[in-house]
Write an enzyme that holds these catalytic residues in place. Structure first.
Site, PDB file in Angstrom:
ATOM      1  N   ARG A 256       3.700-106.757 -67.259  1.00 16.13           N
ATOM      2  CA  ARG A 256       3.756-105.338 -67.558  1.00 16.13           C
ATOM      3  C   ARG A 256       2.528-104.675 -66.935  1.00 16.13           C
ATOM      4  NH1 ARG A 256       8.413-105.573 -68.395  1.00 16.13           N
ATOM      5  NH2 ARG A 256       9.587-104.960 -70.258  1.00 16.13           N
ATOM      6  N   GLU A 285       5.295 -95.685 -64.129  1.00 18.63           N
ATOM      7  CA  GLU A 285       6.374 -95.980 -63.174  1.00 18.63           C
ATOM      8  C   GLU A 285       7.373 -94.838 -63.131  1.00 18.63           C
ATOM      9  OE1 GLU A 285       8.086 -99.780 -64.182  1.00 18.63           O
ATOM     10  OE2 GLU A 285       6.196-100.846 -63.888  1.00 18.63           O
ATOM     11  N   HIS A 304       9.093-102.630 -59.496  1.00 19.15           N
ATOM     12  CA  HIS A 304       9.596-103.292 -60.706  1.00 19.15           C
ATOM     13  C   HIS A 304      10.958-103.941 -60.445  1.00 19.15           C
ATOM     14  CE1 HIS A 304       9.197-103.137 -65.369  1.00 19.15           C
ATOM     15  NE2 HIS A 304       9.794-104.252 -64.994  1.00 19.15           N
TER      16      HIS A 304
END
Length: 350
Positions: A256, A285, A304
């Site tokens: 993360r 993000e 991601h």
């Protein structure tokens, strides 16, 4: 995969149905709310055979939860569940279509009897392959070759071997173990960091206690973050920790973004405190366009996507379907999350 079928089930699917939508249903048939972002999950036929399904967006989640037994959080980046949770008068189980549950957990859910499960097992091998790819890319300077190719520049360089390099994988759950297997097979010497220290681990050999991370992190060429985001791991890689890295070390983060204090990492990369980084997750993000990470020659940025391979969405639905069939038959659920630790019970992590 063969999915058990429910019999005698009347199926209705709606975008958002009223709380009495179960009227006339078979008593054994659960009602499932699917939280999505405007795009329904694929391959839902078996789910719709097993249950009444209500499809909801963030805006309609609260009105859809009344009378529902199960919530399938397909939109795993959403934080809408906490706001709608008070409307969940019969909810017994929440399944999230991700390995991480940090965006989902909140105090009322932790203190409730609602069971939480995740999608552990779907992402292990793909994320391990991503980590191995980034290790090779950094060692072989492939990102520089791509930049030079864009400008049609022929610039000979020497690169590094990865055989014999030392890697520390922070997080010893299934993803961390898959990473250790891949890196070991490629010739790296790999150890882990988890909640407790132990020797003779089948995948890591040796596991350091996470509380001793600052003492050992300087021994490694690659530090890989694969830990869940919890109160104890948030901001674990900060300026103080980065100062203990080898100047030649690279940081790889597939866990993360909030595991790392991003401003401290940028400063360390600029100062040469560490040699480089491969980052698939970020504290914000999408990564903002003005982030200096975009422009750094020693940084690999990906959006991601380390665990997202062809067919992954169908696999996520298949896992939920298997669990739903078990739920309907009063069998034990797979991947039950310890809501206070933030990961699956029995899965050793940091």
């Amino acid at each position: 995969m063969s999915i058990p079928r429910a019999t005698g089930v009347v199926v209705r699917t709606t975008e958002h149905a009223p709380a009495n939508a179960k009227a006339g249903m078979n008593a054994s048939s659960p009602t499932v709310v699917v939280l999505h972002d405007g795009n329904h999950p694929p391959a839902m036929t078996d789910v719709e055979r097993l249950a009444t399904v209500r499809y909801a967006t963030e805006d309609t989640l609260a009105e859809s939860l009344g009378g529902a037994d199960v919530l399938f959080v397909w939109h795993f980046l959403s934080e809408a569940v906490s706001e709608a949770f008070s409307a969940a008068d019969e909810l017994r189980w929440i399944h999230v279509a991700s390995a991480g549950v940090d965006r989902l957990l909140f105090d009322a859910l932790r203190d409730s009897e609602v069971v939480v499960t995740n999608s552990r097992g779907i992402f292990d091998r793909p994320m391990a392959e991503y980590v191995l790819t980034t290790v090779l890319a950094l060692a072989k300077d492939l990102h520089t070759s791509v930049r030079l190719q864009d400008h049609k520049r022929w610039q000979h360089r020497e690169t590094e071997r990865i055989e014999g390099k030392k890697a520390l994988v922070v997080g010893t759950g299934p993803i961390g173990r898959a990473i250790a297997t891949q890196l070991s097979a490629a010739g790296l010497s790999v150890v882990g960091a988890g909640r407790t220290s132990r020797a003779e681990d089948p995948d890591f050999g040796y596991v350091h206690a996470s509380e001793a991370l600052h003492e050992v992190v300087g021994e490694f060429d690659y530090v890989v973050l694969a830990a869940p985001l919890t109160e104890s791991t948030r901001g674990m890689i900060d300026a103080e920790m980065l100062a203990r890295f080898r100047p030649s070390a690279r940081l790889i983060n597939v866990g993360r973004g909030q595991l790392v204090v991003q401003e401290d990492l940028v400063e360390a990369l600029v100062a040469g405190t560490i040699a480089g980084a491969a980052l698939d997750v970020f504290d914000v993000e999408p990564l903002p366009e003005d982030s200096p990470l975009w422009e750094m020659d020693n940084v690999l940025v990906s959006p991601h996507m380390s665990g997202d391979t062809l067919g992954w969405t169908e696999e996520l639905v298949a896992l939920f379907t298997t669990n739903l069939a078990g739920y309907a038959a009063d069998d034990r659920l797979r991947n039950v999350v310890d809501k206070h630790r933030g990961y699956v019970s029995g899965s050793e992590s940091i």
